[in-house]
Design an enzyme around this catalytic site. Structure first.
Site, PDB file in Angstrom:
ATOM      1  N   CYS A  59      22.862  37.550 -15.620  1.00  0.00           N
ATOM      2  CA  CYS A  59      23.227  37.903 -14.247  1.00  0.00           C
ATOM      3  C   CYS A  59      24.693  38.301 -14.076  1.00  0.00           C
ATOM      4  O   CYS A  59      24.995  39.451 -13.769  1.00  0.00           O
ATOM      5  CB  CYS A  59      22.928  36.737 -13.319  1.00  0.00           C
TER       6      CYS A  59
HETATM    7  N1  NAD Z   1      17.679  34.112 -15.423  1.00  0.00           N
HETATM    8  C1  NAD Z   1      18.286  33.804 -14.313  1.00  0.00           C
HETATM    9  O1  NAD Z   1      18.942  32.774 -14.218  1.00  0.00           O
HETATM   10  C2  NAD Z   1      18.203  34.690 -13.080  1.00  0.00           C
HETATM   11  C3  NAD Z   1      18.650  34.168 -11.860  1.00  0.00           C
HETATM   12  C4  NAD Z   1      18.564  34.944 -10.718  1.00  0.00           C
HETATM   13  C5  NAD Z   1      18.049  36.230 -10.801  1.00  0.00           C
HETATM   14  N2  NAD Z   1      17.623  36.740 -11.990  1.00  0.00           N
HETATM   15  C6  NAD Z   1      17.047  38.091 -11.971  1.00  0.00           C
HETATM   16  O2  NAD Z   1      15.640  38.000 -12.084  1.00  0.00           O
HETATM   17  C7  NAD Z   1      15.110  39.083 -12.855  1.00  0.00           C
HETATM   18  C8  NAD Z   1      14.305  38.542 -14.016  1.00  0.00           C
HETATM   19  O3  NAD Z   1      15.168  37.809 -14.873  1.00  0.00           O
HETATM   20  P1  NAD Z   1      14.642  36.773 -15.935  1.00  0.00           P
HETATM   21  O4  NAD Z   1      15.821  36.008 -16.368  1.00  0.00           O
HETATM   22  O5  NAD Z   1      13.450  36.038 -15.444  1.00  0.00           O
HETATM   23  O6  NAD Z   1      14.155  37.772 -17.094  1.00  0.00           O
HETATM   24  P2  NAD Z   1      13.247  37.415 -18.348  1.00  0.00           P
HETATM   25  O7  NAD Z   1      13.554  38.433 -19.393  1.00  0.00           O
HETATM   26  O8  NAD Z   1      13.339  35.964 -18.686  1.00  0.00           O
HETATM   27  O9  NAD Z   1      11.760  37.657 -17.822  1.00  0.00           O
HETATM   28  C9  NAD Z   1      11.277  38.896 -17.454  1.00  0.00           C
HETATM   29  C10 NAD Z   1       9.821  38.998 -17.892  1.00  0.00           C
HETATM   30  O10 NAD Z   1       9.309  40.233 -17.414  1.00  0.00           O
HETATM   31  C11 NAD Z   1       8.440  40.760 -18.393  1.00  0.00           C
HETATM   32  N3  NAD Z   1       8.259  42.187 -18.139  1.00  0.00           N
HETATM   33  C12 NAD Z   1       9.101  43.210 -18.426  1.00  0.00           C
HETATM   34  N4  NAD Z   1       8.600  44.364 -17.975  1.00  0.00           N
HETATM   35  C13 NAD Z   1       7.435  44.074 -17.361  1.00  0.00           C
HETATM   36  C14 NAD Z   1       6.450  44.843 -16.706  1.00  0.00           C
HETATM   37  N5  NAD Z   1       6.589  46.161 -16.541  1.00  0.00           N
HETATM   38  N6  NAD Z   1       5.374  44.208 -16.221  1.00  0.00           N
HETATM   39  C15 NAD Z   1       5.224  42.865 -16.367  1.00  0.00           C
HETATM   40  N7  NAD Z   1       6.117  42.087 -16.978  1.00  0.00           N
HETATM   41  C16 NAD Z   1       7.212  42.682 -17.472  1.00  0.00           C
HETATM   42  C17 NAD Z   1       9.111  40.408 -19.692  1.00  0.00           C
HETATM   43  O11 NAD Z   1       8.212  40.433 -20.783  1.00  0.00           O
HETATM   44  C18 NAD Z   1       9.626  38.991 -19.391  1.00  0.00           C
HETATM   45  O12 NAD Z   1       8.675  38.008 -19.726  1.00  0.00           O
HETATM   46  C19 NAD Z   1      16.334  39.918 -13.235  1.00  0.00           C
HETATM   47  O13 NAD Z   1      16.510  40.931 -12.302  1.00  0.00           O
HETATM   48  C20 NAD Z   1      17.479  38.942 -13.141  1.00  0.00           C
HETATM   49  O14 NAD Z   1      18.696  39.593 -12.876  1.00  0.00           O
HETATM   50  C21 NAD Z   1      17.673  35.983 -13.139  1.00  0.00           C
END
Ligand code: NAD
Length: 439
Positions: A276
């Site tokens: 992030c």
């Molecule tokens: N990790 C954090 O602490 C956090 C906190 C707040 C916001 N975010 C935001 O949330 C979003 C997700 O982050 P995350 O950390 O969960 O990512 P992550 O990589 O852990 O998880 C994302 C998942 O989406 C899947 N994916 C990718 N493309 C896809 C598709 N087309 N269809 C279905 N699944 C798909 C991936 O395989 C993965 O399992 C990002 O925008 C991030 O900036 C993350």
């Protein structure tokens, strides 16, 4: 007809009979899926990576702090299912997108995951459904990328389908804040959309904060993360000044934090990590250019934070030099390669830059991290390394121990007693002669 569609959906959401589809079963999607299950909703998880649905259904966890056994049990009772098949979105009343939003090689927003998932979901949508985007992104994404795709499929947004943006505020590994207890901001594409959004989240989150538009909700998340990036850069810069002045910056920050108003403590470190803080502010930087505005604070914070690993390497060189050793050929043990304490997340970890820079200078680098037993394969880096066990011998057997991430599971007393030379980027140790250094 219109208000029936909306009222029916709100009724199903309030009654917890609405089927919730979570797209992207990662750090954000999984805790949210669990929260909906706990609140009694039927949940469908969807991920393009087949290993994830498989692992969840088999009760195997792939994120350290999340218990996959819970999902396997919910699957057995028929409340949960996970799949790679987008056609299953048709079973859902709500679809929540939690897919990645990284930067591309030119450090510009890469919306391919968001757009890809929307394009796969929309053909399976029907009237009476709500689509929510949670991925962090620049203001305008929901209106410019999602809404037109729903309209092109023949839907009237706010009448037969509903569209909201609600940023995730997950803090992985922080036991003090559960998904339910973290207030959630929500903006709707229309007023009806917001109404549906409040019902979607009101059943699982204690406090949902409505804002006037999806753009305001998108900007809220970017403000939160830019605020962190800028304040972390500020203390990282002040750390360099304090160091030269012989002042302990950690002592100063703790003292300042006793002020009961107008000050929030941020602590310096070896750089910025995670999915992030180093990335999200640049989504705004990119979008702001369209409006002729340069986001100077964000750029400057990025510059300061990305040079921190260089500072740590310079301190390691200085410390080794004091002991008559060059970096080249020295054995350096890096403690903690996850980007922050008590998690197994390696994304954008400054330890990776640190290890790479030390190795480029000829050091023999090893690492220890109780949360990351094997150095994972990364897109831009590869190290054939396994976490070392920390013993009196392994600590004393290296020329320099670098504290990069201060996991609670490290035995700090053992480290302090047996490291011959310590360079500490987390303020765990008090500087001591030529043996313990701050970086
Ligand atoms: N990790 C954090 O602490 C956090 C906190 C707040 C916001 N975010 C935001 O949330 C979003 C997700 O982050 P995350 O950390 O969960 O990512 P992550 O990589 O852990 O998880 C994302 C998942 O989406 C899947 N994916 C990718 N493309 C896809 C598709 N087309 N269809 C279905 N699944 C798909 C991936 O395989 C993965 O399992 C990002 O925008 C991030 O900036 C993350």
């Amino acid at each position: 007809m219109t208000s029936d569609t909306k009222d029916g959906l709100i009724e199903r959401l309030n009654g917890r009979t609405a089927v919730i589809g979570i797209v992207g079963l990662g750090y954000v999607g999984l805790p949210l899926a669990r929260r909906y299950l706990e609140a009694g909703y039927p949940v469908r998880g969807l991920d393009v990576d087949a290993r994830k649905p498989e692992a969840l259904l088999a009760g195997r966890s792939y994120i350290e702090h999340i218990d996959a056994g819970y999902f396997a049990e919910a699957a057995r009772s028929g409340k949960f299912d996970a799949t790679t098949d987008y056609a299953r979105a048709a079973e859902c009343d709500a679809v929540v997108l939690c897919v990645p939003t990284p930067l591309n090689d030119h450090r510009e927003p890469d919306l391919s995951y968001v757009v890809g998932s929307v394009e796969q979901v929309v053909p399976h949508m029907r009237a009476g459904m709500v689509l929510s985007l949670e991925s962090t992104t620049y203001p305008g994404t929901t209106e410019e990328e999602l809404r037109p795709r729903l309209e092109a499929a023949g839907f009237a947004v706010g009448e037969d389908v509903f569209l909201v943006y609600s940023p995730e505020r997950e803090d992985p590994g922080n036991p003090d804040f559960s998904t339910r207890a973290i207030p959630k901001v929500c903006g709707g594409s229309t007023e009806s959309c917001l109404e549906v959004g409040l019902a979607l989240y009101g059943g699982v989150i204690d406090q949902v904060i409505p804002v006037s538009s999806t753009r305001a909700a998108e900007m809220t998340k970017i403000l939160e993360n830019s605020y962190r990036a800028v304040n972390i850069a500020l203390v990282n810069e002040l750390k360099l000044v304090a160091e030269r002045m012989g002042i302990d910056i950690f002592e100063v920050i703790r003292a300042a934090a006793t002020k009961p108003f107008g000050f929030k403590p941020f602590f310096p470190g070896p750089g910025l990590g995670g999915h992030c803080i180093p990335i999200d502010p640049f989504y705004l930087t990119w979008k702001a250019r369209e409006y002729g505005i340069a986001t100077k604070f964000i750029e400057l914070a990025g510059e300061v934070n990305t040079t921190m690993p260089d500072y740590v390497v310079a301190r390691v060189a200085e410390a080794l030099n004091t002991h008559g050793r060059p970096v080249k050929g020295s054995k350096v043990l890096v403690l903690g390669i996850a980007y922050k304490k008590n998690v197994d997340d390696m994304r954008e970890s400054p330890s990776v830059a640190l290890i790479e820079k030390l190795r480029d200078r000829g050091a023999e680098v090893s690492y220890a991290d109780p949360h990351v037993p094997v150095f994972p394969k990364m897109r831009r880096h590869h190290f054939d390394l396994k976490s070392r066990e920390l013993t009196a011998e392994s600590l004393a057997g290296v020329d320099c121990v670098v504290v990069a991430t201060d996991h609670d599971r490290f035995d700090w007393d053992l480290i302090g007693r047996h490291a011959r030379l310590l360079v500490d980027a987390r303020g765990r140790f008090t500087p001591e002669g030529t043996r313990v250094w701050r970086a």
